[in-house]
Design an enzyme around this catalytic site. Structure first.
Site, PDB file in Angstrom:
ATOM      1  CE  LYS A   1     -17.176   9.022  24.499  1.00  0.00           C
ATOM      2  NZ  LYS A   1     -15.835   8.500  24.154  1.00  0.00           N
ATOM      3  CB  ILE A   2     -21.403  14.101  26.784  1.00  0.00           C
ATOM      4  CG1 ILE A   2     -22.565  13.300  26.179  1.00  0.00           C
ATOM      5  CG2 ILE A   2     -21.249  15.441  26.123  1.00  0.00           C
ATOM      6  CD1 ILE A   2     -23.936  13.848  26.506  1.00  0.00           C
ATOM      7  CB  SER A   3     -20.429  11.293  31.131  1.00  0.00           C
ATOM      8  OG  SER A   3     -19.055  11.505  31.324  1.00  0.00           O
TER       9      SER A   3
ATOM     10  CB  THR B   1     -21.029   7.307  32.991  1.00  0.00           C
ATOM     11  OG1 THR B   1     -21.539   8.096  31.912  1.00  0.00           O
ATOM     12  CG2 THR B   1     -21.908   6.086  33.167  1.00  0.00           C
ATOM     13  CB  ALA B   2     -16.924   6.857  36.542  1.00  0.00           C
TER      14      ALA B   2
ATOM     15  CG  HIS C   1     -10.421   7.456  30.308  1.00  0.00           C
ATOM     16  ND1 HIS C   1     -11.611   7.283  29.640  1.00  0.00           N
ATOM     17  CD2 HIS C   1     -10.400   8.759  30.697  1.00  0.00           C
ATOM     18  CE1 HIS C   1     -12.275   8.430  29.616  1.00  0.00           C
ATOM     19  NE2 HIS C   1     -11.569   9.335  30.252  1.00  0.00           N
TER      20      HIS C   1
END
Length: 263
Positions: A53-55, A107-108, A146
Site C-alpha cells: 500500500k502506498i501514497s 499524498t496529504a 486516516h
C-alpha cells in the site's frame, strides 16, 4: 513467499481480512508487515516488498518498478486530509507556518504543497502524533489523515481547510489517496490472482463485517467501534473494489500537477 506491506488502518485491515485468512481462492504465501503510510512508501521506494500500500503522491517515483492494481485503493469524495489548528486559520494565515505532516511522500503532503504552493515549513511526524503536537503548540497547524478526521475536535482543534473539498472543487475528480502496487517483475498471472483475490476479500468483508471487526480492532489506532465503522464507510467504497477509468484519471491528474509544481 511474497512480501506484503499494508497499513494497520481499518480500511486496509477490512479489505485484506479475507485474503489474509484464507477466505478467498488465493493460495500464495505472504509475509505481511503492518506499517505507517510513510514507512510503507519508504519500503516501496527501496524495493523491499512485492505487494504494498502506498501514497499516490509517491507512485510516479516507483511506477517503473511497480504496477498499480485495480483493487484496494483509498480514493473517493469527502475523504481528504484536513489541516487543523488550535484556532481558525485562513489560507493566507497558513503561509509560512510550521505545519506537522505525516511524511514527505504522503499524498496529504503533496496536496498541501499544491494548496499553499509549497509556502510552509513542514514538520514530519507519525500521523497519530500530529494532533497532540498541534494541541500542545509544538506546531502552528497539523495535517491529519486516516481516522484522525473523526477525532480532532477532542483535542480542542478546529478545521482550517479540507484539502479533499479543495481538490474536488479544483478538479472535479475524486481525491486519490493511496493504492496497492505490485512489483512489475512478478509473474503477471500471480499479480492478477492477487488482485482478483483482493476484490473477493473486500466482498467477503462486506458480507461478514462482525467477523472482520475483531481483526480491525487488533490493529487500529482508534479502537472505538463507531470510529472504525465511520472510517470503513468513508474509505472503502466502489473505487476500492475497482479504480476504473475515473479513478485512474484522478491519479494521473495528481501526478501531472505534482510534476508542474516540482518543475
Amino acid at each position: 513467499m511474497h512480501k506484503l506491506a499494508i497499513s494497520p488502518c481499518p480500511n486496509d485491515t477490512f479489505a485484506f481480512y479475507g485474503l489474509l485468512h484464507g477466505k478467498t481462492a488465493y493460495r500464495g504465501r505472504l509475509e505481511t508487515t503492518f506499517a505507517d503510510i510513510e514507512e510503507l512508501n519508504r519500503l516501496c521506494l527501496e524495493g523491499h516488498v512485492d505487494f504494498c500500500k502506498i501514497s499516490f503522491g509517491v507512485y510516479p517515483a516507483v511506477q517503473d518498478r511497480y504496477r498499480l492494481l485495480e483493487a484496494g485503493s483509498a480514493l473517493g469524495f469527502g475523504c481528504g486530509p484536513l489541516v487543523v489548528a488550535r484556532h481558525e486559520l485562513s489560507r493566507a494565515d497558513l503561509a509560512g507556518k510550521r505545519i506537522a505532516i505525516p511524511g514527505r511522500h504522503t499524498t496529504a503532503a503533496l496536496l498541501l504543497d499544491l494548496y499553499l504552493d509549497g509556502d510552509y515549513q513542514p514538520v514530519e511526524m507519525v500521523f497519530d502524533r500530529i494532533m497532540p503536537a498541534c494541541a500542545a503548540g509544538e506546531v502552528d497547524a497539523g495535517l491529519i489523515i486516516h481516522e484522525s478526521r473523526f477525532t480532532y475536535d477532542r483535542h480542542g482543534l478546529s478545521r482550517a481547510v479540507d484539502l479533499g473539498e479543495w481538490w474536488e472543487h479544483e478538479t472535479g475528480h475524486p481525491i486519490p489517496l493511496g493504492g496497492i502496487v505490485a512489483r512489475r517483475d512478478l509473474d503477471p498471472a500471480e499479480t492478477a490472482a492477487f488482485d482478483a483475490a483482493l476484490t473477493a476479500s473486500i466482498d467477503y468483508a462486506h458480507a461478514h463485517d462482525a467477523e472482520v471487526e475483531r481483526f480491525m480492532r487488533l490493529h487500529a489506532a482508534e479502537i472505538e467501534r463507531d470510529v472504525m465503522q465511520r472510517h470503513v464507510a468513508l474509505y472503502v467504497n466502489a473505487f476500492t473494489r475497482g479504480l476504473g477509468a475515473r479513478g485512474r484519471a484522478a491519479i494521473e491528474d495528481l501526478a501531472e500537477r505534482a510534476a508542474k509544481l516540482r518543475g
